[in-house]
Design an enzyme around this catalytic site. Sequence first.
Site, PDB file in Angstrom:
ATOM      1  N   LYS A  11       0.844  -1.159   0.052  1.00 23.48           N
ATOM      2  CA  LYS A  11       0.048  -0.179   0.108  1.00 23.48           C
ATOM      3  C   LYS A  11       0.793   1.421  -0.044  1.00 23.48           C
ATOM      4  O   LYS A  11       2.167   1.278   0.230  1.00 23.48           O
ATOM      5  CB  LYS A  11      -0.824   0.016   1.280  1.00 23.48           C
ATOM      6  CG  LYS A  11      -1.936  -1.190   1.321  1.00 23.48           C
ATOM      7  CD  LYS A  11      -2.806  -1.000   2.415  1.00 23.48           C
ATOM      8  CE  LYS A  11      -3.786  -2.225   2.464  1.00 23.48           C
ATOM      9  NZ  LYS A  11      -4.799  -2.088   3.435  1.00 23.48           N
ATOM     10  N   TYR A  51     -12.394  -2.007  -3.918  1.00 20.94           N
ATOM     11  CA  TYR A  51     -13.018  -2.270  -2.446  1.00 20.94           C
ATOM     12  C   TYR A  51     -14.482  -2.240  -2.293  1.00 20.94           C
ATOM     13  O   TYR A  51     -15.042  -1.877  -1.367  1.00 20.94           O
ATOM     14  CB  TYR A  51     -12.364  -1.092  -1.565  1.00 20.94           C
ATOM     15  CG  TYR A  51     -10.967  -1.503  -1.015  1.00 20.94           C
ATOM     16  CD1 TYR A  51     -10.537  -2.526  -0.309  1.00 20.94           C
ATOM     17  CD2 TYR A  51      -9.743  -0.651  -1.293  1.00 20.94           C
ATOM     18  CE1 TYR A  51      -9.258  -2.834   0.263  1.00 20.94           C
ATOM     19  CE2 TYR A  51      -8.536  -0.986  -0.891  1.00 20.94           C
ATOM     20  CZ  TYR A  51      -8.264  -2.069  -0.390  1.00 20.94           C
ATOM     21  OH  TYR A  51      -7.021  -2.450   0.301  1.00 20.94           O
ATOM     22  N   THR A  93      -5.256  -6.978  10.553  1.00 20.47           N
ATOM     23  CA  THR A  93      -5.525  -5.636  10.202  1.00 20.47           C
ATOM     24  C   THR A  93      -5.122  -4.431  11.000  1.00 20.47           C
ATOM     25  O   THR A  93      -4.560  -3.395  10.549  1.00 20.47           O
ATOM     26  CB  THR A  93      -7.128  -5.459  10.087  1.00 20.47           C
ATOM     27  OG1 THR A  93      -7.716  -6.513   9.395  1.00 20.47           O
ATOM     28  CG2 THR A  93      -7.533  -4.270   9.179  1.00 20.47           C
ATOM     29  N   ARG A 104       2.866  -6.169   9.209  1.00 23.78           N
ATOM     30  CA  ARG A 104       2.069  -5.443   9.623  1.00 23.78           C
ATOM     31  C   ARG A 104       2.549  -4.705  11.225  1.00 23.78           C
ATOM     32  O   ARG A 104       2.556  -3.655  11.650  1.00 23.78           O
ATOM     33  CB  ARG A 104       0.516  -5.341   9.776  1.00 23.78           C
ATOM     34  CG  ARG A 104      -0.228  -5.385   8.289  1.00 23.78           C
ATOM     35  CD  ARG A 104      -1.589  -5.821   8.492  1.00 23.78           C
ATOM     36  NE  ARG A 104      -2.345  -5.563   7.216  1.00 23.78           N
ATOM     37  CZ  ARG A 104      -3.341  -5.989   6.809  1.00 23.78           C
ATOM     38  NH1 ARG A 104      -4.001  -6.859   7.495  1.00 23.78           N
ATOM     39  NH2 ARG A 104      -4.252  -5.760   5.777  1.00 23.78           N
ATOM     40  N   ASN A 114      -1.759   0.290   6.784  1.00 24.95           N
ATOM     41  CA  ASN A 114      -1.495  -1.001   7.493  1.00 24.95           C
ATOM     42  C   ASN A 114      -0.612  -1.644   6.342  1.00 24.95           C
ATOM     43  O   ASN A 114      -0.499  -2.940   6.407  1.00 24.95           O
ATOM     44  CB  ASN A 114      -2.428  -1.764   8.014  1.00 24.95           C
ATOM     45  CG  ASN A 114      -3.710  -1.997   6.881  1.00 24.95           C
ATOM     46  OD1 ASN A 114      -3.321  -1.743   5.804  1.00 24.95           O
ATOM     47  ND2 ASN A 114      -4.785  -2.794   7.513  1.00 24.95           N
ATOM     48  N   HIS A 117      -2.241  -5.453   1.598  1.00 23.12           N
ATOM     49  CA  HIS A 117      -3.425  -5.956   1.442  1.00 23.12           C
ATOM     50  C   HIS A 117      -2.960  -7.389   1.043  1.00 23.12           C
ATOM     51  O   HIS A 117      -2.233  -7.868   0.440  1.00 23.12           O
ATOM     52  CB  HIS A 117      -4.176  -5.234   0.025  1.00 23.12           C
ATOM     53  CG  HIS A 117      -5.323  -6.213  -0.233  1.00 23.12           C
ATOM     54  ND1 HIS A 117      -6.385  -5.969   0.321  1.00 23.12           N
ATOM     55  CD2 HIS A 117      -5.351  -7.103  -1.295  1.00 23.12           C
ATOM     56  CE1 HIS A 117      -7.435  -7.014  -0.273  1.00 23.12           C
ATOM     57  NE2 HIS A 117      -6.509  -7.531  -1.193  1.00 23.12           N
ATOM     58  N   GLU A 128      -9.684 -10.784  -7.360  1.00 24.14           N
ATOM     59  CA  GLU A 128      -8.681  -9.667  -7.249  1.00 24.14           C
ATOM     60  C   GLU A 128      -7.493  -9.605  -8.290  1.00 24.14           C
ATOM     61  O   GLU A 128      -7.111  -8.640  -8.716  1.00 24.14           O
ATOM     62  CB  GLU A 128      -8.241  -9.508  -5.746  1.00 24.14           C
ATOM     63  CG  GLU A 128      -9.240  -9.213  -4.724  1.00 24.14           C
ATOM     64  CD  GLU A 128      -8.703  -9.027  -3.427  1.00 24.14           C
ATOM     65  OE1 GLU A 128      -9.723  -8.701  -2.624  1.00 24.14           O
ATOM     66  OE2 GLU A 128      -7.725  -9.615  -2.884  1.00 24.14           O
TER      67      GLU A 128
HETATM   68  N1  UDP Z   1      -9.718  -0.300   7.372  1.00 18.93           N
HETATM   69  C1  UDP Z   1      -9.634   0.534   8.326  1.00 18.93           C
HETATM   70  N2  UDP Z   1     -10.282   0.764   9.400  1.00 18.93           N
HETATM   71  C2  UDP Z   1     -10.980  -0.260   9.811  1.00 18.93           C
HETATM   72  C3  UDP Z   1     -11.109  -1.505   9.003  1.00 18.93           C
HETATM   73  C4  UDP Z   1     -10.204  -1.403   7.759  1.00 18.93           C
HETATM   74  O1  UDP Z   1      -9.167   1.734   7.691  1.00 18.93           O
HETATM   75  O2  UDP Z   1     -11.521  -0.073  11.002  1.00 18.93           O
HETATM   76  C5  UDP Z   1      -8.933  -0.410   6.123  1.00 18.93           C
HETATM   77  C6  UDP Z   1      -7.715  -0.887   6.274  1.00 18.93           C
HETATM   78  O3  UDP Z   1      -6.820  -0.580   5.398  1.00 18.93           O
HETATM   79  C7  UDP Z   1      -8.064  -2.648   5.862  1.00 18.93           C
HETATM   80  C8  UDP Z   1      -8.943  -2.337   4.806  1.00 18.93           C
HETATM   81  O4  UDP Z   1      -9.705  -1.242   5.337  1.00 18.93           O
HETATM   82  O5  UDP Z   1      -6.554  -3.177   5.279  1.00 18.93           O
HETATM   83  C9  UDP Z   1      -9.830  -3.506   4.302  1.00 18.93           C
HETATM   84  O6  UDP Z   1     -10.456  -4.070   5.427  1.00 18.93           O
HETATM   85  P1  UDP Z   1     -10.379  -5.630   5.879  1.00 18.93           P
HETATM   86  O7  UDP Z   1     -11.400  -5.766   7.196  1.00 18.93           O
HETATM   87  O8  UDP Z   1     -10.756  -6.283   4.781  1.00 18.93           O
HETATM   88  O9  UDP Z   1      -8.852  -5.693   6.424  1.00 18.93           O
HETATM   89  P2  UDP Z   1      -7.672  -6.690   5.749  1.00 18.93           P
HETATM   90  O10 UDP Z   1      -8.457  -7.822   5.095  1.00 18.93           O
HETATM   91  O11 UDP Z   1      -6.911  -5.664   4.880  1.00 18.93           O
HETATM   92  O12 UDP Z   1      -7.054  -7.252   6.914  1.00 18.93           O
HETATM   93 MG    MG Z   2      -9.740  -7.484   3.535  1.00 17.97          MG
END
Ligand code: UDP
Ligand code: MG
Length: 140
Positions: A11, A51, A93, A104, A114, A117, A128
């Site tokens: 990212k 997204y 996350t 992370r 973070n 992805h 994707e």
């Molecule tokens: N995200 C955020 N705040 C949150 C949850 C998610 O900013 O409370 C963002 C973060 O960049 C995350 C992305 O949205 O990686 C996608 O969320 P997801 O729940 O799919 O998490 P991931 O699969 O990336 O761990």
């Molecule tokens: Mg995700």
Amino acid sequence: MATERTLSIVKPDGVQNGHIGHVLTVFEAAGLRIAAARLVHLTSAQAGAFYQEHAARPVYGELVDYMTSGPVLLLVLEGDQAVARNRELMGATDPAQAADGTIRKLYAESKGRNTVHGSDSAASAAREIAFFFSQAFDLT
Ligand code: UDP
Ligand code: MG
């Protein structure tokens, strides 16, 4: 042995902070091959479509703004159980919840910024990868 492919994205914070090299090393050291790679600066339309599943979440607008704030490295990783393996290497996350040694835990600044992805299932990975890469030209 179940060879799979998964989509990874370094990212904007990961690219900006100079972590591409180490992130690729983590993947390769774990036995994940880089099957395709492309550095791009996403448009809002592209990030928004990618997204789409999060469109109803309050964080969506912020997420799209962030993902378009600078270049990202799109990667297809290939290897045994690549989807789950990549998720393990990434960590949770929220970096505060991420296990020691994960990408992370090492580099993420916040739950939003973070660093990486990773597809969360085989079905997501197929969708994707197809969103960003052409099978005919990029994955030969
Ligand atoms: N995200 C955020 N705040 C949150 C949850 C998610 O900013 O409370 C963002 C973060 O960049 C995350 C992305 O949205 O990686 C996608 O969320 P997801 O729940 O799919 O998490 P991931 O699969 O990336 O761990
Ligand atoms: Mg995700």
